[in-house]
Design a protein around this motif. Sequence first.
Motif, mmCIF file in Angstrom:
data_model
loop_
_atom_site.group_PDB
_atom_site.id
_atom_site.type_symbol
_atom_site.label_atom_id
_atom_site.label_comp_id
_atom_site.label_asym_id
_atom_site.label_seq_id
_atom_site.Cartn_x
_atom_site.Cartn_y
_atom_site.Cartn_z
ATOM 1 N N SER A 1 0.839 -1.193 0.000
ATOM 2 C CA SER A 1 0.000 0.000 0.000
ATOM 3 C C SER A 1 0.877 1.247 0.000
ATOM 4 C CB SER A 1 -0.912 0.011 1.230
ATOM 5 O OG SER A 1 -1.487 1.284 1.413
ATOM 6 N N ILE A 2 0.711 2.102 -0.990
ATOM 7 C CA ILE A 2 1.468 3.357 -1.033
ATOM 8 C C ILE A 2 0.991 4.298 0.066
ATOM 9 C CG2 ILE A 2 1.978 5.401 -2.435
ATOM 10 C CD1 ILE A 2 1.729 3.595 -4.913
ATOM 11 N N GLY A 3 -0.321 4.360 0.269
ATOM 12 C CA GLY A 3 -0.875 5.257 1.273
ATOM 13 C C GLY A 3 -0.536 4.862 2.699
ATOM 14 N N ASP A 4 -0.249 3.589 2.921
ATOM 15 C CA ASP A 4 0.010 3.090 4.272
ATOM 16 C C ASP A 4 1.503 3.003 4.590
ATOM 17 O OD1 ASP A 4 -1.216 1.858 6.711
ATOM 18 O OD2 ASP A 4 -0.001 0.144 6.113
ATOM 19 N N ASN A 5 2.358 3.403 3.671
ATOM 20 C CA ASN A 5 3.798 3.235 3.846
ATOM 21 C C ASN A 5 4.371 4.363 4.702
ATOM 22 O OD1 ASN A 5 6.520 2.769 3.669
ATOM 23 N ND2 ASN A 5 6.648 2.925 1.442
ATOM 24 N N ALA A 6 4.660 4.040 5.974
ATOM 25 C CA ALA A 6 5.239 5.030 6.880
ATOM 26 C C ALA A 6 6.644 4.646 7.327
ATOM 27 C CB ALA A 6 4.353 5.194 8.118
ATOM 28 N N LEU A 7 7.108 3.447 6.955
ATOM 29 C CA LEU A 7 8.399 2.947 7.450
ATOM 30 C C LEU A 7 9.491 2.933 6.388
ATOM 31 C CD1 LEU A 7 7.193 -0.084 9.611
ATOM 32 C CD2 LEU A 7 7.863 2.200 10.401
ATOM 33 N N GLY A 8 9.126 2.847 5.109
ATOM 34 C CA GLY A 8 10.125 2.759 4.058
ATOM 35 C C GLY A 8 10.768 1.382 4.007
ATOM 36 N N GLY A 9 11.840 1.257 3.248
ATOM 37 C CA GLY A 9 12.532 -0.018 3.112
ATOM 38 C C GLY A 9 11.763 -1.020 2.270
ATOM 39 N N TRP A 10 12.364 -2.195 2.095
ATOM 40 C CA TRP A 10 11.750 -3.292 1.339
ATOM 41 C C TRP A 10 11.302 -2.801 -0.037
ATOM 42 C CZ3 TRP A 10 8.700 -7.505 4.389
ATOM 43 C CH2 TRP A 10 9.466 -7.943 5.488
ATOM 44 N N TYR A 11 12.183 -2.118 -0.731
ATOM 45 C CA TYR A 11 11.836 -1.435 -1.978
ATOM 46 C C TYR A 11 11.205 -2.357 -3.019
ATOM 47 C CZ TYR A 11 14.338 2.770 -0.492
ATOM 48 O OH TYR A 11 14.726 3.898 0.183
ATOM 49 N N GLY A 12 11.901 -3.424 -3.367
ATOM 50 C CA GLY A 12 11.424 -4.288 -4.434
ATOM 51 C C GLY A 12 10.126 -4.992 -4.096
ATOM 52 N N TYR A 13 10.015 -5.474 -2.863
ATOM 53 C CA TYR A 13 8.808 -6.187 -2.457
ATOM 54 C C TYR A 13 7.620 -5.237 -2.437
ATOM 55 C CZ TYR A 13 5.795 -9.379 0.174
ATOM 56 O OH TYR A 13 4.762 -10.207 0.563
#
Length: 235
Positions: free
Chosen positions: A136-148
Motif C-alpha cells: 500500500s502506497i498510502g500506508d507506507n510510513a516505514l520505508g525499506g523493502w523497496y522491491g517487495y
Amino acid sequence: MSNVLIFGASSALAQAIAAYRAQAGRCLLGVGRAPEAPACYAHYVCCDYSDEGLEQVVQRLRELEVAPAEIWCCVGVLHDEFFTPEKRLEDLSAEQLSHYFAVNTIIPALILKHLSAFIASAKRPKVAFLSAQVGSIGDNALGGWYGYRASKAALNMLVKTASIELARRHRDACLVALHPGTTRSALSEPFAARIPSHRLYTPETSAGRLVSVMQSLGPDDNGGFFHWSGEPLPW
C-alpha cells in the motif's frame, strides 16, 4: 459446488486454503513448481508459469471439463537464498528488482491473461491475489523493502485494472487483492523472531480468515484491496 483452482499450490498458506476448501467438498486443482503433487489436491499441474506452462494448465482444465469459479494466486517471493529485502537505496540492484517483479507481478499478470476466458465463463467468479499491506502506497510510513513493496503495489494496480475489464465481460465477477497477515511459513521465517507472537499467524488461521473474507465478497467489491479482517486497505 464450484471448483477451486490454486496457484502457488505448494506454499504453506496455499495448502491450508486447500484443506479448508476441501472441508466444504470443493474439487481442488493445484498449480505449482513442485514436481510432486501435494496430497490435498484432486488434480495437480507442475508449471513454470511461463506462457507455455500456463497454456498447459488451460489445456488440463479443458481436459477435465471444469471451469473454476474460485481462483487463488498464492505465488510470491520476499527472500530466497540469494537475497533479502533491501533496507537502503544502496542495497538496490537491477537483478533483485527484476526478480521481485517477475514473481510478484508478472506471473500473476500472465495467470490473469490465460485464465480470463474461464473467469468470464464462470457463474459467479471470485479471484483472489495474495498481496501485502506493505504494498500500500498510502500506508507506507516505514520505508525499506523497496522491491517487495513496489512489486506488490504493481500487483495491486494490475488487479484493479483487470477488474474493470472483467466487469465489462461479467457483471458478477469479483477480482480482489488480499492481505493475509504475517503467516508462519518459509516466507516469514527469517523475520519471525522480530514479530510479536500475537501478530504471527498459523497457516490454518490465515487460511480460515481469507476464505471467510472471500465468501463475504461480491460484485460490488470487485477491484478491491482487503485486509484479512475484511476491511478495505488504502492503495
